[in-house]
Design a protein around this motif. Structure first.
Motif, mmCIF file in Angstrom:
data_model
loop_
_atom_site.group_PDB
_atom_site.id
_atom_site.type_symbol
_atom_site.label_atom_id
_atom_site.label_comp_id
_atom_site.label_asym_id
_atom_site.label_seq_id
_atom_site.Cartn_x
_atom_site.Cartn_y
_atom_site.Cartn_z
ATOM 1 N N GLU A 180 71.212 36.336 50.240
ATOM 2 C CA GLU A 180 71.157 37.497 51.140
ATOM 3 C C GLU A 180 72.097 38.545 50.558
ATOM 4 O O GLU A 180 72.914 38.246 49.683
ATOM 5 N N THR A 182 74.164 40.716 52.466
ATOM 6 C CA THR A 182 75.297 41.148 53.304
ATOM 7 C C THR A 182 76.675 40.796 52.707
ATOM 8 O O THR A 182 77.563 41.655 52.695
ATOM 9 N N ARG A 210 66.561 31.523 47.960
ATOM 10 C CA ARG A 210 66.973 30.414 48.839
ATOM 11 C C ARG A 210 66.119 29.202 48.506
ATOM 12 O O ARG A 210 64.888 29.317 48.455
ATOM 13 N N GLU A 212 64.411 26.911 49.794
ATOM 14 C CA GLU A 212 63.911 26.744 51.154
ATOM 15 C C GLU A 212 62.655 25.890 51.155
ATOM 16 O O GLU A 212 61.881 25.911 50.203
ATOM 17 N N GLY A 217 54.911 32.511 54.671
ATOM 18 C CA GLY A 217 55.850 33.637 54.707
ATOM 19 C C GLY A 217 57.281 33.280 54.304
ATOM 20 O O GLY A 217 58.143 34.139 54.270
ATOM 21 N N ARG A 219 59.559 31.717 51.241
ATOM 22 C CA ARG A 219 59.468 31.394 49.832
ATOM 23 C C ARG A 219 60.857 31.127 49.281
ATOM 24 O O ARG A 219 61.844 31.242 49.990
ATOM 25 N N HIS A 222 62.459 36.112 47.723
ATOM 26 C CA HIS A 222 61.763 37.156 48.480
ATOM 27 C C HIS A 222 62.535 38.454 48.304
ATOM 28 O O HIS A 222 63.712 38.429 47.931
ATOM 29 N N GLN A 224 64.059 41.657 50.206
ATOM 30 C CA GLN A 224 64.521 41.848 51.577
ATOM 31 C C GLN A 224 65.090 43.246 51.753
ATOM 32 O O GLN A 224 66.129 43.573 51.179
ATOM 33 N N ASP A 228 72.188 48.873 56.661
ATOM 34 C CA ASP A 228 73.448 48.516 57.320
ATOM 35 C C ASP A 228 74.256 49.772 57.634
ATOM 36 O O ASP A 228 74.238 50.734 56.865
ATOM 37 N N ARG A 369 70.414 33.844 66.220
ATOM 38 C CA ARG A 369 70.354 33.975 64.763
ATOM 39 C C ARG A 369 71.210 32.918 64.061
ATOM 40 O O ARG A 369 72.215 32.451 64.571
ATOM 41 N N TYR A 373 78.108 34.823 60.788
ATOM 42 C CA TYR A 373 79.010 35.982 60.890
ATOM 43 C C TYR A 373 78.653 36.991 61.982
ATOM 44 O O TYR A 373 79.380 37.940 62.207
ATOM 45 N N TYR A 374 77.515 36.790 62.668
ATOM 46 C CA TYR A 374 77.177 37.777 63.706
ATOM 47 C C TYR A 374 78.126 37.660 64.884
ATOM 48 O O TYR A 374 78.516 36.562 65.286
ATOM 49 N N ILE A 391 59.910 38.158 61.458
ATOM 50 C CA ILE A 391 59.517 39.195 60.486
ATOM 51 C C ILE A 391 60.768 39.871 59.920
ATOM 52 O O ILE A 391 60.805 40.255 58.761
ATOM 53 N N CYS A 392 61.755 40.025 60.764
ATOM 54 C CA CYS A 392 63.008 40.645 60.310
ATOM 55 C C CYS A 392 64.108 40.206 61.267
ATOM 56 O O CYS A 392 63.810 39.669 62.333
ATOM 57 N N GLY A 417 62.122 40.819 55.293
ATOM 58 C CA GLY A 417 61.505 40.267 54.086
ATOM 59 C C GLY A 417 60.116 40.818 53.818
ATOM 60 O O GLY A 417 59.431 41.293 54.735
HETATM 61 P P1 HAM Z 1 68.022 36.464 57.622
HETATM 62 O O1 HAM Z 1 67.519 36.308 59.017
HETATM 63 O O2 HAM Z 1 68.480 35.254 56.939
HETATM 64 O O3 HAM Z 1 69.148 37.564 57.671
HETATM 65 O O4 HAM Z 1 66.883 37.117 56.754
HETATM 66 C C1 HAM Z 1 66.342 38.369 57.146
HETATM 67 C C2 HAM Z 1 64.852 38.373 56.883
HETATM 68 O O5 HAM Z 1 64.608 38.067 55.511
HETATM 69 C C3 HAM Z 1 64.032 37.344 57.644
HETATM 70 O O6 HAM Z 1 63.740 37.778 58.948
HETATM 71 C C4 HAM Z 1 62.796 37.277 56.777
HETATM 72 O O7 HAM Z 1 61.987 38.434 56.966
HETATM 73 C C5 HAM Z 1 63.375 37.390 55.380
HETATM 74 N N1 HAM Z 1 63.596 36.064 54.784
HETATM 75 C C6 HAM Z 1 64.676 35.286 54.856
HETATM 76 N N2 HAM Z 1 64.514 34.149 54.161
HETATM 77 C C7 HAM Z 1 63.287 34.212 53.615
HETATM 78 C C8 HAM Z 1 62.508 33.363 52.750
HETATM 79 N N3 HAM Z 1 62.974 32.205 52.329
HETATM 80 N N4 HAM Z 1 61.283 33.767 52.375
HETATM 81 C C9 HAM Z 1 60.793 34.947 52.785
HETATM 82 N N5 HAM Z 1 61.471 35.797 53.590
HETATM 83 C C10 HAM Z 1 62.693 35.440 54.002
HETATM 84 C C11 HAM Z 1 69.887 37.924 56.578
HETATM 85 O O8 HAM Z 1 69.659 37.596 55.460
HETATM 86 C C12 HAM Z 1 70.973 38.926 56.906
HETATM 87 N N6 HAM Z 1 71.828 39.054 55.729
HETATM 88 C C13 HAM Z 1 70.356 40.234 57.315
HETATM 89 C C14 HAM Z 1 71.374 41.258 57.654
HETATM 90 C C15 HAM Z 1 71.664 42.391 56.965
HETATM 91 N N7 HAM Z 1 72.189 41.204 58.697
HETATM 92 C C16 HAM Z 1 72.986 42.255 58.679
HETATM 93 N N8 HAM Z 1 72.657 42.990 57.628
#
Ligand code: HAM
Length: 544
Positions: A180, A182, A210, A212, A217, A219, A222, A224, A228, A369, A373-374, A391-392, A417
């Motif tokens: 990620e 952040t 990741r 994962e 959806g 993977r 991805h 992203q 912020d 979530r 850290y939130y 979705i996000c 993503g």
């Molecule tokens: P997160 O919920 O882990 O948040 O990921 C945000 C979005 O990234 C997910 O809702 C999804 O759309 C996409 N995503 C995450 N993992 C995958 C994956 N393995 N494959 C496809 N899409 C994926 C964060 O990462 C936080 N850092 C977001 C954030 C930014 N919060 C504050 N600022």
């Protein structure tokens, strides 16, 4: 009539058919291929030779076109200590310097190749994300995909930490592919503390990694979209972000009937935990477990909660407070109307009306979530049909900088993503059609053989340079090709105009220009800008 003109006359009747078939071919391939999906599933044919070597410290290191395997990434030491390049042959492995095992033509599991058709879609999506970000006054930034592993090591039990692609580099430093963005952003803000004008409003579209379990959806890599805002403690920042997400959805044809955004405030949970006597230092870890309740029944998590000192009726009471069917009023009754968490939530829903996004927002106290850290308002985009994963998602993380040893700065953001939204667009029939995309406006064809080849090719190069300088996307036929091939190629790249240069044209300081959508052709002098003007006009027409 020049040679070029004669050839045109003979081929003109076939041009439309060729263009049609070229477009249909493109549309056919485009329509059938799963976009933003792995699609290059070649067999295990004989491929390029691959050399794999080992560093002195036993790390597998890539030499030449080699991909480090998942096992090597996870457990570098498993590669063993090898002092020489290893040769693998069909019959096995021998120490002699060259490996001849056939190369797997698939990208590593969970990753994607992006062929030109896929890049068109990816660029389209990124463009929509960029436009939405810029519309809200965000500036673009980026960070390295490889970061120090420490940046991601947190002890709250988050899934993302266990999914790290991490290894030691040749210098023995523990590094990780970013899962990620952040933490990188926090590192950057910390590095420039005191020098940045607040509030910071930054966006980025990083590739994230990741390890994962793959589902629809989800993977192993991805892209992203992240937006912020740093330096603002008010929910006005949340509103800008939520509104920006909605603007993006609208820009791709998705409405509030298709998608909603669940909103909650983690502070509510903190207040509930306080009421139940759970100390603050367990907050992040409890949030991570509560997040799992969406997928895992409570009874399967009781041991994990017990390990955090949360059990029995205390746990049942906490779990009841995060049931999805609770309203803000229900929760207000539980924690009291004077709760700051409730106030912030009410502010979000009140301001949503002003922003015109009220139809999109849904209060859902079960959304906390999965990232530790939130600290405050959190939100998650979901498809109302209930077929896809989030979705996000995003939220407020006012203390992340503190975790890195800095002074706290209020911050809030989201990640969005590419994979899930493309699934959604596909389901709704909203994917753009790139069949008429023009790869080139003009094709320049040096038409000569024998002694004149070089002179004519030079003239073609000069003409192509002029057209490019005038802003026209220009392709040049690079080898001696038959006219049938050239016309087919021009149709495939959807060019509007073909510019032919033979020996006669060179002698007359002219070219022959052919509009590819009809029969029109003209001799055009190279004096002045006649050619550029005509080519631009014709490229704009059908096929341009
Ligand atoms: P997160 O919920 O882990 O948040 O990921 C945000 C979005 O990234 C997910 O809702 C999804 O759309 C996409 N995503 C995450 N993992 C995958 C994956 N393995 N494959 C496809 N899409 C994926 C964060 O990462 C936080 N850092 C977001 C954030 C930014 N919060 C504050 N600022």
């Amino acid at each position: 009539m020049t040679l070029a003109m004669l050839i045109f006359a003979a081929l003109t009747e076939g041009i439309r058919a060729v263009q049609r078939s070229g477009r249909e071919g493109f549309a056919f391939g485009h329509g059938r291929r799963p976009l933003l999906q792995p699609q290059h599933r070649g067999g295990r044919g004989g491929g390029p030779r691959v050399v794999r070597s080992a560093a002195a410290d036993g790390q597998a290191v890539a030499v030449g076109p080699v991909q480090t395997t998942e096992a090597e990434v996870k457990t570098p030491a498993a590669a063993g200590r090898r002092s020489a390049a290893v040769v693998q042959t069909a019959g096995g492995t021998k120490e002699s310097g060259v490996k001849e095992a056939p190369l797997d033509l698939n990208p590593p599991r969970g990753t994607r190749d992006f062929f030109p058709d896929d890049m068109r879609l990816r660029n389209w999506l990124f463009d929509k994300w960029r436009r939405a970000s810029e519309l809200y006054g965000f500036e673009e930034f980026d960070a390295p995909v490889l970061e120090s592993e420490d940046l991601y090591i947190r002890k709250a039990g988050e899934e993302v930490v266990g999914q790290l692609y991490c290894f030691a580099d040749k210098g023995g430093r523990r590094v990780a592919l970013r899962p990620e963005l952040t933490p990188s952003l926090a590192r950057m803000v910390l590095a420039k503390r005191g020098q940045l004008n607040m509030p910071i409003k930054w966006f980025a579209i990083p590739q994230c990694w990741r390890y994962e379990r793959m589902t629809r959806g989800r993977r192993r890599e991805h892209y992203q979209w992240n937006c912020d805002i740093w330096g603002v403690g008010e929910v006005t920042a949340e509103m800008e972000l939520l509104s920006c997400i909605v603007r993006f959805f609208e820009s791709v044809g998705i409405g509030s009937d298709d998608v909603g955004i669940k909103v909650n405030n983690r502070e509510l949970l903190r207040e509930v935990l306080h009421k139940n006597g759970v100390p603050d230092d367990r907050f992040a870890a409890v949030c991570v477990l509560i997040d799992k309740l969406e997928k895992v029944p409570l009874d399967h998590l009781r041991d994990d909660f017990r390990a955090l000192g949360v059990e029995g009726s205390q746990l049942d009471s906490i779990a009841a407070s995060v049931r999805a069917d609770q309203t803000v009023d229900d929760v207000a009754q539980l924690v009291g109307e004077d709760s700051q968490a409730v106030k912030h939530l009410r502010d979000v829903f009140d301001m949503a009306d002003a922003y015109g996004i009220a139809d999109w927002l849904v209060f859902d106290p079960s959304v906390v979530r999965g990232l530790a850290y939130y600290t405050g308002v959190v939100f998650e985009g979901f498809d109302r049909a209930g077929e896809l994963r989030a979705i996000c998602g995003g939220g407020r993380y006012d203390t992340l900088l503190e975790m890195f040893g800095g002074e706290p700065i209020p911050a809030v953001g989201f990640g969005f993503g590419d994979a899930v939204v493309v699934e959604l667009l596909k389901t709704k029939g909203l994917l753009p059609d790139f069949a008429d995309t023009s790869v080139a406006d003009a094709v320049v064809w040096p038409l000569a053989g024998g002694d004149e080849t070089s002179t004519v090719q030079q003239a073609a190069g000069r003409v192509a340079t002029r057209l490019r300088q005038s802003g026209l996307k220009t392709d040049v036929i690079l080898e001696n090709k038959k006219s049938k091939w050239v016309f087919k190629h021009a149709a495939r790249v959807n060019a509007g105009v073909l510019v032919v240069i033979g020996a006669d044209e060179v002698a007359g300081n002219e070219v022959t220009a052919k509009r590819l959508c009809d029969k029109e052709q003209q001799r055009v002098t190279l004096d002045g800008t006649h050619l550029e003007d005509l080519a631009a006009e014709w490229a704009m027409g059908e096929g341009g």
